[in-house]
Scaffold this active site. Structure first.
Site, short mmCIF file in Angstrom:
data_model
loop_
_atom_site.label_atom_id
_atom_site.label_comp_id
_atom_site.label_asym_id
_atom_site.label_seq_id
_atom_site.Cartn_x
_atom_site.Cartn_y
_atom_site.Cartn_z
N GLU A 1 0.82 -1.21 0.00
CA GLU A 1 0.00 0.00 0.00
C GLU A 1 0.86 1.26 0.00
O GLU A 1 0.54 2.24 -0.67
CB GLU A 1 -0.94 0.00 1.21
CG GLU A 1 -2.13 -0.94 1.08
CD GLU A 1 -3.11 -0.51 0.00
OE1 GLU A 1 -3.03 0.64 -0.46
OE2 GLU A 1 -3.95 -1.34 -0.40
N GLU B 1 2.19 1.64 -3.52
CA GLU B 1 1.17 2.06 -4.47
C GLU B 1 0.81 3.53 -4.31
O GLU B 1 0.57 4.24 -5.29
CB GLU B 1 -0.10 1.21 -4.30
CG GLU B 1 0.06 -0.23 -4.78
CD GLU B 1 -1.21 -1.04 -4.58
OE1 GLU B 1 -2.19 -0.49 -4.01
OE2 GLU B 1 -1.24 -2.22 -4.98
N GLU B 2 0.78 4.00 -3.09
CA GLU B 2 0.34 5.38 -2.84
C GLU B 2 1.45 6.40 -2.99
O GLU B 2 1.18 7.57 -3.28
CB GLU B 2 -0.27 5.49 -1.44
CG GLU B 2 -1.59 4.74 -1.28
CD GLU B 2 -2.32 5.11 -0.01
OE1 GLU B 2 -1.91 6.09 0.65
OE2 GLU B 2 -3.31 4.44 0.32
#
Length: 231
Positions: free
Chosen positions: A203, A206-207
């Site tokens: 995460e 991805e961010e």
């Protein structure tokens, strides 16, 4: 989206902050709202209705915009399947032009004659309840990010700090905090069968496009939220 510091490039460590789940089969139903949760796709009070009269005049389906860049359609009136296929096709063309993402169609059981037309347009079954069927379609190219129907979800929040004790924070591009100016830890949902630690690292990547290393779990939180259908 991320803290502007050159040293954040490689030597960052992610600590998992929180995990929660909601034990109701309808958690992912976009026609339900969930209190104090930012991950359930819902037609909430922040959703934006489309202009019904304009849709009727243009031969389009009535819909509301959800908080995640998609649209939600609930069929309430009887319709000939051929007419529905034509109107659905025109609506899909407009939603693509508008850059919409997920399309949700709720078909009450009495409108089962419309299922075939939706499937031919590319929709698939998301879930079914005794009195309706939910179909979904993903408009952008590539793999969809629509949540699966399940009885629970596990979310993570990653606390990331570099050797200078600088903490990584982000702003949301989609979701209920978009455009609010709020800074927060990177968060997300654990995929089915995914390791919790791997989910935290993924995460963050991805961010923010930043590579991190998992260190330890800081805390767990368990939550069952009340769900209610729109009135």
């Amino acid at each position: 989206m991320s803290l502007a510091a050159p040293l954040l490039r490689r030597q960052l460590y992610s600590l998992v902050g929180e995990s929660f789940r909601a034990a109701d089969e309808k958690l992912h139903d976009p026609f339900l709202t969930q209190a104090d949760s930012g991950i359930a796709m819902s037609a909430s009070e922040t959703s934006t209705p489309m202009n019904v009269n304009d849709n009727e005049e243009q031969g389009l389906l009535d819909a509301i915009n959800d908080r995640y860049g998609g649209v939600i359609v609930e069929v309430t009136q009887p319709m000939d399947s051929a007419l529905f296929a034509s109107v659905l096709s025109a609506s899909m063309a407009q939603w693509r032009q508008q850059g919409k993402r997920g399309v949700w169609i709720k078909l009450p059981i009495q409108h089962v004659n419309l299922v075939e037309a939706a499937v031919k347009e590319g929709f698939w079954y998301h879930h079914a309840e005794p009195n309706y069927l939910m179909l979904v379609h993903w408009l952008p190219q590539g793999a969809h990010t629509l949540p699966a129907n399940a009885s629970h979800r596990v979310g993570i929040g990653a606390f990331v700090m570099n050797k200078n004790r600088e903490v990584l924070v982000v702003q949301e591009n989609i979701g209920r905090l978009r455009g609010t100016g709020v800074w927060k830890f990177p968060t997300g949902v654990v995929n089915e069968g995914e390791d919790l630690c791997a989910a935290a690292v993924r995460e963050v990547k991805e961010e923010t496009a930043i590579d991190t290393k998992f260190v330890q779990v800081l805390a767990f939180r368990y939550e069952i939220s009340a769900l209610s259908a729109p009135q």
